[in-house]
Design a protein around this motif. Structure first.
Motif, PDB file in Angstrom:
ATOM      1  N   LYS A   8       0.834  -1.209   0.000  1.00  0.00           N
ATOM      2  CA  LYS A   8       0.000   0.000   0.000  1.00  0.00           C
ATOM      3  C   LYS A   8       0.867   1.258   0.000  1.00  0.00           C
ATOM      4  O   LYS A   8       0.624   2.206  -0.740  1.00  0.00           O
ATOM      5  N   GLY A  35       1.081   2.832  -3.631  1.00  0.00           N
ATOM      6  CA  GLY A  35       0.076   3.877  -3.532  1.00  0.00           C
ATOM      7  C   GLY A  35      -1.231   3.597  -4.256  1.00  0.00           C
ATOM      8  O   GLY A  35      -1.785   4.493  -4.889  1.00  0.00           O
ATOM      9  N   ARG A  36      -1.715   2.388  -4.164  1.00  0.00           N
ATOM     10  CA  ARG A  36      -2.971   2.029  -4.818  1.00  0.00           C
ATOM     11  C   ARG A  36      -4.098   1.970  -3.792  1.00  0.00           C
ATOM     12  O   ARG A  36      -3.876   2.113  -2.595  1.00  0.00           O
ATOM     13  N   SER A  37      -5.315   1.732  -4.259  1.00  0.00           N
ATOM     14  CA  SER A  37      -6.466   1.665  -3.361  1.00  0.00           C
ATOM     15  C   SER A  37      -6.349   0.448  -2.437  1.00  0.00           C
ATOM     16  O   SER A  37      -5.608  -0.503  -2.718  1.00  0.00           O
ATOM     17  N   THR A  38      -7.098   0.500  -1.356  1.00  0.00           N
ATOM     18  CA  THR A  38      -7.051  -0.588  -0.372  1.00  0.00           C
ATOM     19  C   THR A  38      -7.523  -1.899  -0.994  1.00  0.00           C
ATOM     20  O   THR A  38      -6.926  -2.956  -0.744  1.00  0.00           O
ATOM     21  N   ARG A  39      -8.556  -1.839  -1.782  1.00  0.00           N
ATOM     22  CA  ARG A  39      -9.097  -3.045  -2.404  1.00  0.00           C
ATOM     23  C   ARG A  39      -8.107  -3.658  -3.392  1.00  0.00           C
ATOM     24  O   ARG A  39      -7.888  -4.876  -3.402  1.00  0.00           O
ATOM     25  N   LEU A  40      -7.483  -2.836  -4.206  1.00  0.00           N
ATOM     26  CA  LEU A  40      -6.503  -3.325  -5.177  1.00  0.00           C
ATOM     27  C   LEU A  40      -5.254  -3.843  -4.466  1.00  0.00           C
ATOM     28  O   LEU A  40      -4.661  -4.854  -4.888  1.00  0.00           O
ATOM     29  N   THR A  41      -4.872  -3.188  -3.391  1.00  0.00           N
ATOM     30  CA  THR A  41      -3.726  -3.647  -2.604  1.00  0.00           C
ATOM     31  C   THR A  41      -4.012  -5.005  -1.975  1.00  0.00           C
ATOM     32  O   THR A  41      -3.150  -5.893  -1.972  1.00  0.00           O
TER      33      THR A  41
END
Length: 126
Positions: free
Chosen positions: A86, A90-96
């Motif tokens: 994360k 620096g991606r979204s929580t769901r994508l991480t």
């Protein structure tokens, strides 16, 4: 603690054995992290994966060396993997979370394949 005693008896240098185990496992986890993150996020920098691998490897080596609960180690390693991915990418929580799940799956699959090859090669008749 038994693993540390066995490594001392086998090699005479437990620090070298533990350091080698850590280094190889960190490199393996960095490779699988890069494979997983590249498949989820697309083209990413290779050097960021080298920051992801050592933390779960250190957790695994410490928990194994002291004989602590492996389920706690697994949860802590996956949590630290999530935090690092994360922060670094620096991606979204769901994508991480999806990338960490893929990292977990890729690590298991590649580990089973490599361990199976090792067993086959070491058990082959000469």
């Amino acid at each position: 603690m038994d693993a540390l005693i066995l490594q001392t008896a086998a090699s005479g240098a437990p620090v070298t054995a533990v350091a080698g185990t850590f280094a190889l496992f960190a490199l393996f986890l960095s490779l699988t992290a890069h494979i997983a993150v590249r498949n989820v996020f697309g083209d990413v920098e290779r050097k960021k994966a080298f920051a992801v691998g050592p933390v779960p490897a250190a957790i695994a080596v410490v928990f194994t060396s002291f004989g602590w609960n492996s389920f706690v180690a697994l949860a802590l390693a996956i949590g630290s993997d999530f935090v690092l991915v994360k922060y670094l990418y620096g991606r979204s929580t769901r994508l991480t979370a999806y990338a960490v799940f893929i990292h977990f799956v890729v690590t298991i699959i590649l580990g089973v394949i490599l361990f199976g090859l090792l067993v086959l090669l070491t058990s082959a008749p000469i």
